[in-house]
Motif scaffolding. Structure first.
Motif, short mmCIF file in Angstrom:
data_model
loop_
_atom_site.label_atom_id
_atom_site.label_comp_id
_atom_site.label_asym_id
_atom_site.label_seq_id
_atom_site.Cartn_x
_atom_site.Cartn_y
_atom_site.Cartn_z
N GLU A 969 38.51 48.87 27.02
CA GLU A 969 39.33 48.77 26.05
C GLU A 969 39.00 49.61 24.76
O GLU A 969 39.49 49.56 24.02
N LEU A 975 48.24 55.59 23.50
CA LEU A 975 48.76 56.15 24.60
C LEU A 975 47.96 55.64 25.95
O LEU A 975 48.36 55.29 27.03
N GLU A 976 46.63 55.92 25.56
CA GLU A 976 45.83 55.42 26.72
C GLU A 976 45.43 54.02 26.97
O GLU A 976 44.99 53.71 28.26
N TYR A 977 45.75 53.33 25.98
CA TYR A 977 45.42 51.70 26.09
C TYR A 977 46.29 51.16 27.29
O TYR A 977 45.93 50.42 27.75
N ARG A 978 47.27 51.64 27.44
CA ARG A 978 48.18 51.11 28.55
C ARG A 978 47.90 51.04 29.75
O ARG A 978 48.24 50.44 30.90
N TYR A 979 46.72 52.42 30.08
CA TYR A 979 46.20 52.21 31.23
C TYR A 979 44.86 51.46 31.70
O TYR A 979 44.28 51.48 32.39
N SER A 980 44.58 50.69 30.41
CA SER A 980 43.31 50.01 30.69
C SER A 980 43.13 48.87 31.60
O SER A 980 42.17 48.66 32.24
N SER A 982 45.02 49.14 34.54
CA SER A 982 44.74 49.62 35.77
C SER A 982 43.13 50.01 36.01
O SER A 982 42.59 50.10 36.99
N GLU A 1037 51.48 50.09 36.22
CA GLU A 1037 50.02 50.46 35.77
C GLU A 1037 49.09 49.72 36.83
O GLU A 1037 48.24 50.43 37.31
#
Length: 1096
Positions: A969, A975-980, A982, A1037
């Motif tokens: 995290e 924008l990268e946090y939404r892939y955390s 996954s 995701e």
């Protein structure tokens, strides 16, 4: 500063009959022309078969010439009896003719003519649509100018309780321009006599209009006038949905000064004198001369110069000419300011520009004294060139504004406590729609009208209609449809551009789907500017002989779109329109294009835009256009057979779009029911006809490489199932042509041909054809050495597709495929991995596929050993490089793909250490979470413990995954946090995989990691993974993480079952001393995991 400069339009009040007015022409030729037209008009009768057409032509001639005749009263009486109120565009022309001739010829009307004209215009205000009322009121104002004493019998209809002038001057009238023109009529009735003397004739008693009370009028009421009563309630004024303050009839009255241009000449905008054109009504400019007291209005100020004697005239000829030049200079200043603003808009960054959005575009309807915005200029400025410049600035602001306007939304319930920015922005979008629609209906200059429609196209292309209440596009659809018949070709081109934007914005849009299903009612639509005959009269198009009921109904409120079920039976009007514009001859009936030449087709720009609209329709609304398979094929064949390369190009692109739409229907992931697809038999027949037609000529047209490239793209859009059912000779022709075109020197053709081969190699009927695959491979290898980056990039993409097929083919194919060709492919892909990023991204994909495909017998050969090592090191270098994230993602994927080859010596080869080290570094340090996900997935690929090498390497992999999980995290990029989520799922799956393959020698390292705070964090994440709380069923995701974790969407129970098997296996391992204690600790850790998962 620019806004202040643009305010120059208010610097000098315009007066009636000012210097830019019309100057009579007393030439003998003009006299003869007037006599001829007048004689023809007098000879017309109401029952004439061609009455509408003849009146239309004669009106245009009278409006476009300058005369010096005075005997027009009988002519106007006769003509008014010929024009029915249902023919609204003729009513408009008659009103313009009345205004023009009465001003121009200095006519003092007799009582009979006055009665006829006042009665006719008053009736028109009650019967005709609102968009005509501005011109009708102007004609009425001209007729009653100074004739108030003779109007006593009409005052009840005009100024009575329900009088039309009271309705339009009422404070409840929303359209300010109609209010101003109505007040002008009142002023003209009062000239030469006071209002009371006009309204208190014998037997007549008309109350003083309440709307006049706010104005200082002591000269009419006296100094001791009592306080006025409350304004009486008047009947509801006619709804104004289409009239702008800048209608074609709102022309100021002319002075005796030297004129510039007539209205028709001004609308063409051919020279700089057009800025003199004035459309601001007199009362808007005020009526008090400088130096007079506020209690006295100068009647001579409002008095037309042609009705004044020399002592009454306010300006002499030199003074009037000076005023005209002053207005011209002011218009040029405003135009220059807008040009400067346009340059600023184009140069400044978008985020800076949007901070000034509200300064130029209002977020509420313009009412009262409006602020000066671009829309104010578009609607109010008297100069068409200034309006054109304002529209250009507006287009520049709207172009590229999609991301900014995406925040607009008004579908939610309104808030009372505060107004969110999204709602304010949505209101601005609606105001843009409203104002530009008014400008569209009122504009008379073809150049400016073209820019209005272009501006609407920019607005439609960028506004988020899926977040706005429906109805905006329906209004535009209604308003824009009549302009497909406009006499000016540039207007017609801009209309098709607008339709292209309409069918591409957020396609498929439900509101647009409803509009496309509407039946053809174009025969009941007309434009305010439509003053010529309909130039199109055939099936599916409007006819000039519309009935009165049809014409009157078209200008009212737009009809509500029907439901899809009601409209399914009809044809798509827009598609049929485009087909007819491309293929059908044009009937030359417009005034500007002249008569004759009835077999001529539409001009090329119109046909090209129509073809583009067809392509957009097919791409965005294929479910509606699929039933027109034959028609689209015929249109494309027609275009491919023409001599114009541009038409051929667009015809080929239309075929490509239709083929792509069919392919999308047949893709399994789109879940299109078989009954909704285009039947395969029809698809085969369609392509058989296309491939036997003029497409072959386009493929061989070396004089036009762009056309050849587009034809190659068309070949690549054939449905694979349909290609398999084509005749063998047709299949061979396609393959042979594409292979041959890869040797063309032009890079466009070579790129398209290589791409098409890269698609064909995926066809089920071709991918197991060893000869075809080998020929394609040799062609692609040659293209990888091309000097054009575009060719090399597409060749690498095709090589990636070709190697994708190698992995999935049978053993027989592997044995037949040449080892030397495979070696060449490996070496070429390795070289391409050092190329530019556009080439590298697919080159590393091909390397991963090739390393996966190699057999053990090949890897043990000396010829393959060095290229094999070079290939792996190329992948490692790419993973560690500073290339784009897409390239690094593909490189991680390629390493994971290579690890799937059981024959690859992962645990023994010296390069394997570098491969694992690169992946471990990326999974812990890469800023891009998607690259981390793919690297973690690659680390979980090796199926056996021996692939991970010694204990030290295994421990390094475990520790890297554990560290990445703990820091999953930590990111500075939202924008990268939404892939955390996954990422955590993929890392947890990788750790479970390492536990499943671990051996006794790994227990010590595992105990050190699991015994402590790090172990507690790992435990929490593993529990979530086993319970499927993260990564399974949690959205897109998580689904991606599931796929990245190994490509198998295993159920939560399956993961728990796998953990149980791991626990049983570890318990069966025999060890002594330290290893035994470490094993027991790991077993306890796993048992605790299972117990926790089983409890829930």
């Amino acid at each position: 500063m620019l806004l202040n400069l643009m305010k120059c339009q208010k610097a000098a009040p315009f007066t009636p009959m000012a210097g830019d007015g019309w100057r009579p022409d007393s030439s003998p030729e003009a006299e003869k022309q007037f006599s001829r037209c007048a004689a023809k008009l007098r000879a017309l009768r109401a029952d004439s078969g061609q009455l509408r057409e003849e009146l239309n032509l004669l009106f245009d001639q009278l409006l476009s010439e300058n005369y010096n005749k005075t005997d027009v009263c009988s002519l106007l009486r006769h003509v008014s009896s010929l024009v029915p109120l249902t023919q609204e565009h003729l009513v408009i022309k008659l009103c313009q003719l009345v205004h023009r001739l009465l001003n121009q010829l200095k006519v003092i009307m007799d009582q009979q003519t006055l009665d006829v004209l006042v009665t006719y215009t008053a009736s028109a205000l009650k019967v005709c649509s609102t968009w005509t009322h501005s011109d009708v009121l102007l004609a009425l104002s001209t007729a009653v100018y100074g004739n108030g004493a003779q109007c006593h019998r009409h005052l009840g209809d005009l100024l009575g309780e329900d009088g039309v002038l009271l309705q339009y001057s009422s404070l409840s009238q929303p359209n300010m321009e109609l209010r101003r023109v109505a007040l002008t009529c009142m002023t003209n009735i009062c000239l030469r006599r006071c209002f009371k003397s006009c309204c208190q004739a014998p037997g007549l008693s008309v109350d003083w209009p309440a709307v006049l009370y706010p104005a200082p009028l002591p000269q009419y009421e006296g100094l001791s006038a009592a306080k006025p009563a409350e304004p009486p309630k008047s009947s509801e004024p006619p709804k104004d949905t289409a009239v702008s303050g800048k209608s074609s009839g709102n022309k100021k009255k002319k002075s005796k000064g030297k004129g510039k241009k007539t209205k028709t000449e001004e609308s063409r905008g051919d020279d700089g004198e057009e800025e003199d054109r004035e459309t601001v009504p007199a009362l808007q400019r005020g009526g008090v001369r400088e130096g007079e007291t506020s209690t006295k209005i100068s009647a001579s100020f409002l008095y037309p110069s042609w009705k004044r004697n020399s002592s009454d005239s306010e300006f002499s000829d030199p003074e009037g000419n000076a005023q005209s030049k002053l207005r011209l200079n002011h218009a040029r200043v405003r135009q220059g300011a807008l040009h400067c603003l346009l340059a600023v808009v184009k140069a400044v960054e978008r985020r800076t520009l949007y901070g000034y959005w509200s300064s130029f575009i209002p977020d509420s309807p313009v009412g009262g004294p409006p602020p000066l915005t671009l829309l104010t200029i578009v609607l109010k400025d008297p100069s068409p060139k200034v309006r054109l410049c304002a529209l250009q600035v507006l287009c520049a602001m709207l172009d590229g504004s999609r991301q900014f306007l995406a925040m607009a939304e008004d579908t939610a319930s309104p808030r009372t406590s505060y107004t969110p920015f999204s709602f304010t922005l949505a209101t601005a979008v609606r105001e843009l729609h409203r104002s530009l629609s008014l400008a569209l209906l009122a504009e008379t200059s073809p150049q400016t009208l073209t820019q209005v429609i272009k501006c609407l196209a920019y607005l439609v292309a960028n506004a988020p209609y899926h977040r706005l209440r429906p109805g905006l596009l329906t209004q535009l659809w209604k308003h824009i449809r009549p302009y497909v018949r406009h006499r000016d070709v540039n207007v017609r081109v801009s209309v098709m551009t607008f339709y292209g934007a309409l069918v591409t914005t957020q396609a498929p849009l439900p509101e647009v789907q409803l509009l496309l299903r509407q039946p053809d009612d174009s025969g009941s639509s007309s434009t305010p500017q439509d003053s010529g005959l309909s130039w199109r009269q055939r099936d599916g198009m409007s006819s000039p002989s519309r009935t009165p009921s049809q014409r009157s109904s078209c200008t009212q409120s737009p009809r509500v779109p029907r439901t899809p079920q009601e409209g399914d039976g009809g044809q798509m009007w827009l598609l049929q329109l485009c087909v007819s514009l491309v293929t059908q001859p044009r009937e030359d009936q417009s005034d500007s294009e002249g008569a004759g030449g009835g077999t001529a087709l539409e001009p090329s720009p119109v046909r090209l835009e129509a073809l583009q609209v067809l392509s957009h329709l097919v791409r965005g609304y294929f479910s509606l256009t699929k039933v027109y398979l034959c028609e689209i094929g015929q249109v494309s064949a027609r275009c491919l057979g023409e001599s114009d390369p541009s038409l051929q190009l667009h015809g080929a692109k239309l075929l490509e779009e239709f083929g792509t739409g069919i392919i999308q229907q047949y893709r399994a992931e789109n879940n299109v029911p078989e009954t909704s697809r285009v039947p395969l038999k029809q698809v085969v027949q369609f392509w058989s006809e296309v491939l036997s037609g003029p497409l072959n000529g386009a493929l061989q047209n070396e004089q036009h490489p762009t056309l050849q490239a587009s034809a190659c793209d068309t070949l690549s859009s054939i449905l694979p199932q349909a290609f398999a059912q084509l005749p063998d000779k047709t299949q061979m022709m396609c393959i042979t042509v594409l292979l041959g075109l890869t040797y063309i020197e032009n890079y466009l053709v070579k790129t398209a041909a290589v791409r098409a081969l890269g698609i064909y190699v995926l066809f089920p009927c071709l991918r197991e054809d060893v000869m075809f695959v080998a020929d394609t491979a040799n062609t692609v290898l040659a293209a990888l050495d091309d000097r054009s980056t575009n060719v090399r990039a597409k060749a690498a993409w095709s090589l990636g597709n070709l190697t994708d097929t190698l992995i999935n083919i049978g053993v027989d194919f592997q044995e037949e495929f040449s080892d030397m060709l495979l070696l060449k492919m490996l070496q070429a892909a390795t070289r391409a991995a050092a190329d530019k990023d556009r080439v590298k991204s697919n080159a590393v994909r091909a390397l991963g596929n090739l390393l996966h495909f190699l057999r053990e017998s090949q890897m043990t050969r000396s010829a393959f050993q060095r290229p094999l090592e070079d290939a792996v090191r190329a992948l490692v270098k790419t993973v560690q490089s500073e290339a784009t994230m897409k390239v690094r993602w593909n490189a991680c994927y390629a390493l994971g793909n290579a690890f799937r080859n059981p024959a690859l010596p992962l645990g023994k080869s010296p390069w394997s250490h570098d491969a694992f080290a690169a992946l471990c570094h990326v999974v812990t340090s890469c800023k891009n979470f998607k690259v981390r996900i793919k690297s973690a997935a690659a680390l979980a690929v090796p199926a056996h413990r021996g692939c991970y090498g010694d204990t030290k390497r295994f421990s390094c992999v475990w520790q890297s995954l554990a560290t990445a999980l703990e820091n999953s995290e930590d990111t500075n990029d939202f924008l990268e946090y939404r892939y955390s989520a996954s990422l955590r799922h993929t890392l947890s799956h990788a750790l479970l995989h390492l536990l499943s393959v671990s051996q006794l020698q790994d227990m010590t390292a595992l105990r050190e990691s699991l015994d402590g705070e790090e172990g507690s964090s790992i435990r929490e994440h593993l529990i979530k993974c086993l319970r499927a709380e993260e990564g399974a069923g949690g959205g897109g995701e998580e689904a991606e993480g599931e796929k990245d974790a190994g490509g198998d969407s295993c159920h939560s129970q399956q993961r728990i079952g796998g953990l149980q098997q791991t626990l049983i296996r570890l318990k069966g391992l025999k060890a002594d001393g330290e290893e035994e204690r470490s094993k027991e600790m790991v077993v306890l850790f796993l048992e605790d995991l299972l117990k926790t998962c089983e409890e829930t």
